[in-house]
Write a protein that holds these residues in place. Sequence first.
Motif, PDB file in Angstrom:
ATOM      1  N   ASN A  84       0.833  -1.208   0.000  1.00  0.00           N
ATOM      2  CA  ASN A  84       0.000   0.000   0.000  1.00  0.00           C
ATOM      3  C   ASN A  84       0.867   1.257   0.000  1.00  0.00           C
ATOM      4  OD1 ASN A  84      -2.203  -1.585   2.365  1.00  0.00           O
ATOM      5  ND2 ASN A  84      -2.445  -1.506   0.161  1.00  0.00           N
ATOM      6  N   TYR A  85       1.946   1.195   0.776  1.00  0.00           N
ATOM      7  CA  TYR A  85       2.803   2.375   0.912  1.00  0.00           C
ATOM      8  C   TYR A  85       3.464   2.748  -0.405  1.00  0.00           C
ATOM      9  CZ  TYR A  85       6.891   5.177   2.098  1.00  0.00           C
ATOM     10  OH  TYR A  85       7.856   6.157   2.128  1.00  0.00           O
ATOM     11  N   VAL A  86       4.136   1.806  -1.047  1.00  0.00           N
ATOM     12  CA  VAL A  86       4.873   2.144  -2.266  1.00  0.00           C
ATOM     13  C   VAL A  86       3.941   2.328  -3.457  1.00  0.00           C
ATOM     14  CG1 VAL A  86       6.927   0.948  -1.429  1.00  0.00           C
ATOM     15  CG2 VAL A  86       5.349  -0.255  -2.944  1.00  0.00           C
ATOM     16  N   GLY A  87       2.779   1.654  -3.457  1.00  0.00           N
ATOM     17  CA  GLY A  87       1.884   1.721  -4.601  1.00  0.00           C
ATOM     18  C   GLY A  87       0.906   2.864  -4.578  1.00  0.00           C
TER      19      GLY A  87
ATOM     20  N   ILE B  54      -5.553   3.403   9.257  1.00  0.00           N
ATOM     21  CA  ILE B  54      -5.267   4.046   7.975  1.00  0.00           C
ATOM     22  C   ILE B  54      -5.047   5.542   8.154  1.00  0.00           C
ATOM     23  CG2 ILE B  54      -6.283   4.665   5.745  1.00  0.00           C
ATOM     24  CD1 ILE B  54      -7.639   1.867   5.797  1.00  0.00           C
ATOM     25  N   ALA B  55      -5.896   6.195   8.943  1.00  0.00           N
ATOM     26  CA  ALA B  55      -5.723   7.625   9.186  1.00  0.00           C
ATOM     27  C   ALA B  55      -4.386   7.900   9.865  1.00  0.00           C
ATOM     28  CB  ALA B  55      -6.873   8.152  10.040  1.00  0.00           C
ATOM     29  N   ALA B  56      -4.046   7.099  10.865  1.00  0.00           N
ATOM     30  CA  ALA B  56      -2.773   7.281  11.577  1.00  0.00           C
ATOM     31  C   ALA B  56      -1.592   7.067  10.636  1.00  0.00           C
ATOM     32  CB  ALA B  56      -2.695   6.313  12.757  1.00  0.00           C
ATOM     33  N   THR B  57      -1.717   6.117   9.732  1.00  0.00           N
ATOM     34  CA  THR B  57      -0.638   5.825   8.783  1.00  0.00           C
ATOM     35  C   THR B  57      -0.361   7.011   7.875  1.00  0.00           C
ATOM     36  OG1 THR B  57      -1.077   3.437   8.788  1.00  0.00           O
ATOM     37  CG2 THR B  57       0.054   4.345   6.861  1.00  0.00           C
ATOM     38  N   TRP B  58      -1.406   7.561   7.273  1.00  0.00           N
ATOM     39  CA  TRP B  58      -1.210   8.698   6.369  1.00  0.00           C
ATOM     40  C   TRP B  58      -0.641   9.902   7.098  1.00  0.00           C
ATOM     41  CZ3 TRP B  58      -2.446   9.275   1.019  1.00  0.00           C
ATOM     42  CH2 TRP B  58      -2.909   8.095   0.413  1.00  0.00           C
ATOM     43  N   LEU B  59      -1.113  10.142   8.298  1.00  0.00           N
ATOM     44  CA  LEU B  59      -0.595  11.282   9.069  1.00  0.00           C
ATOM     45  C   LEU B  59       0.854  11.042   9.488  1.00  0.00           C
ATOM     46  CD1 LEU B  59      -3.724  11.973  11.306  1.00  0.00           C
ATOM     47  CD2 LEU B  59      -2.928  13.354   9.368  1.00  0.00           C
TER      48      LEU B  59
ATOM     49  N   PRO C 150       2.711  -5.822   7.255  1.00  0.00           N
ATOM     50  CA  PRO C 150       2.147  -4.561   7.738  1.00  0.00           C
ATOM     51  C   PRO C 150       3.235  -3.489   7.876  1.00  0.00           C
ATOM     52  CG  PRO C 150       1.207  -6.398   8.938  1.00  0.00           C
ATOM     53  CD  PRO C 150       2.340  -6.953   8.111  1.00  0.00           C
ATOM     54  N   LEU C 151       2.863  -2.273   7.579  1.00  0.00           N
ATOM     55  CA  LEU C 151       3.832  -1.182   7.501  1.00  0.00           C
ATOM     56  C   LEU C 151       4.506  -0.872   8.833  1.00  0.00           C
ATOM     57  CD1 LEU C 151       4.935   0.798   5.404  1.00  0.00           C
ATOM     58  CD2 LEU C 151       3.024   2.314   5.916  1.00  0.00           C
ATOM     59  N   PHE C 152       3.744  -0.904   9.917  1.00  0.00           N
ATOM     60  CA  PHE C 152       4.294  -0.430  11.179  1.00  0.00           C
ATOM     61  C   PHE C 152       4.300  -1.497  12.276  1.00  0.00           C
ATOM     62  CE2 PHE C 152       2.814   3.858   9.512  1.00  0.00           C
ATOM     63  CZ  PHE C 152       4.100   4.238   9.132  1.00  0.00           C
ATOM     64  N   VAL C 153       4.573  -2.749  11.898  1.00  0.00           N
ATOM     65  CA  VAL C 153       4.722  -3.782  12.931  1.00  0.00           C
ATOM     66  C   VAL C 153       5.997  -3.499  13.727  1.00  0.00           C
ATOM     67  CG1 VAL C 153       3.469  -5.615  11.756  1.00  0.00           C
ATOM     68  CG2 VAL C 153       5.890  -5.281  11.263  1.00  0.00           C
ATOM     69  N   PRO C 154       6.086  -3.970  14.978  1.00  0.00           N
ATOM     70  CA  PRO C 154       7.319  -3.795  15.762  1.00  0.00           C
ATOM     71  C   PRO C 154       8.524  -4.422  15.064  1.00  0.00           C
ATOM     72  CG  PRO C 154       5.502  -4.529  17.153  1.00  0.00           C
ATOM     73  CD  PRO C 154       5.027  -4.640  15.738  1.00  0.00           C
TER      74      PRO C 154
END
Length: 336
Positions: free
Chosen positions: A20-23, A65-70, A213-217
């Motif tokens: 999702n991030y790169v695309g 999703i909102a937290a990710t974009w911010l 997932p983008l922000f896993v530990p």
Amino acid sequence: MTKTKVLTGITTTGTPHLGNYVGAIRPAIEESRDENIQSYLFLADYHALIKGRDPKRIHQSGLEIAATWLALGLDTDRVTFYRQSDIPEIMELNWIVGCMTAKGLMNRAHAYKASTQANQEAGESDLDKGILMGLFNYPILMAADILMFNANRVPVGRDQVQHLEMARDIAGRMNHHYKTRFVMPEAVVGENTAVLNGLDGRKMSKSYDNTIPLFVPEKKLLKLIRKIKTNSLEPGEPKDPATCTLFQIFSAFATEAEIAEKRKQYEAGAGWGDLKNELFEYINTVLTEPRERYNALMADPAFIEAELKKGAEKARAEAAPFLQDIRKKVGISPFA
């Protein structure tokens, strides 16, 4: 100078991942910084109800999703960042344009045709068995999302191009019959958009349960990267970077010089274990600061809610007067 309006919706049915991030996320944020672009980014939570049946998951997904974009640097002062369900004008427009949409047009939608085809192959006498109106009407709601803000461009995957064509058809019928002023939106299919493979070598997708997932530990990120499928070539044997998921993911984050250096490692026969550990170190370095911001945002949902409410106010300031004009044109207005 008139800015080009670009609209992107994110369905709240999953946790954002590297693909999702790169695309989608990274290019959308980069584009939003263009002075000639007016960006509209929204959480498509009503769309999520078409497939999502778990209220807690849909709610949590929206927060993530909102937290990710911010966390990744979206500037909410530059863009209109909102939640679909906070803009009632969209749902009213959904009904109005739906009243000018031919059922035959919806019959041709790919998702609906695939569902009826599946029923036919299963030997069902009722080809509509199990098909809900949310799926059938999905293209109309998508058209309302787009037409509400007269978006000029809508970045989509190839499977969504048909929906943009339907939105244009609906806009054209409205403009012809009611003399509305809908812009004809254009689909933007990213020919060079990065598409990442997942843990099993297929396209990274929550449907395949193969995402990172983008922000896993950190420990979880390392564990997932070590699970990425590779071939049986031993250390010392040259490896083909063109067929390697590890190299593909690295290339989506690295500079051209770093990619060239990594290619030499493959040709020299670097071991899979070393390549996986190096990929982890690189990706983890890139994501450390955004991850910290993400965790802080997830711990402060009130801040996220305030940002979305700010975006909703901005969106409704544009949507409300536009809808009033549409209502008047279709004959719904005060008598005095």
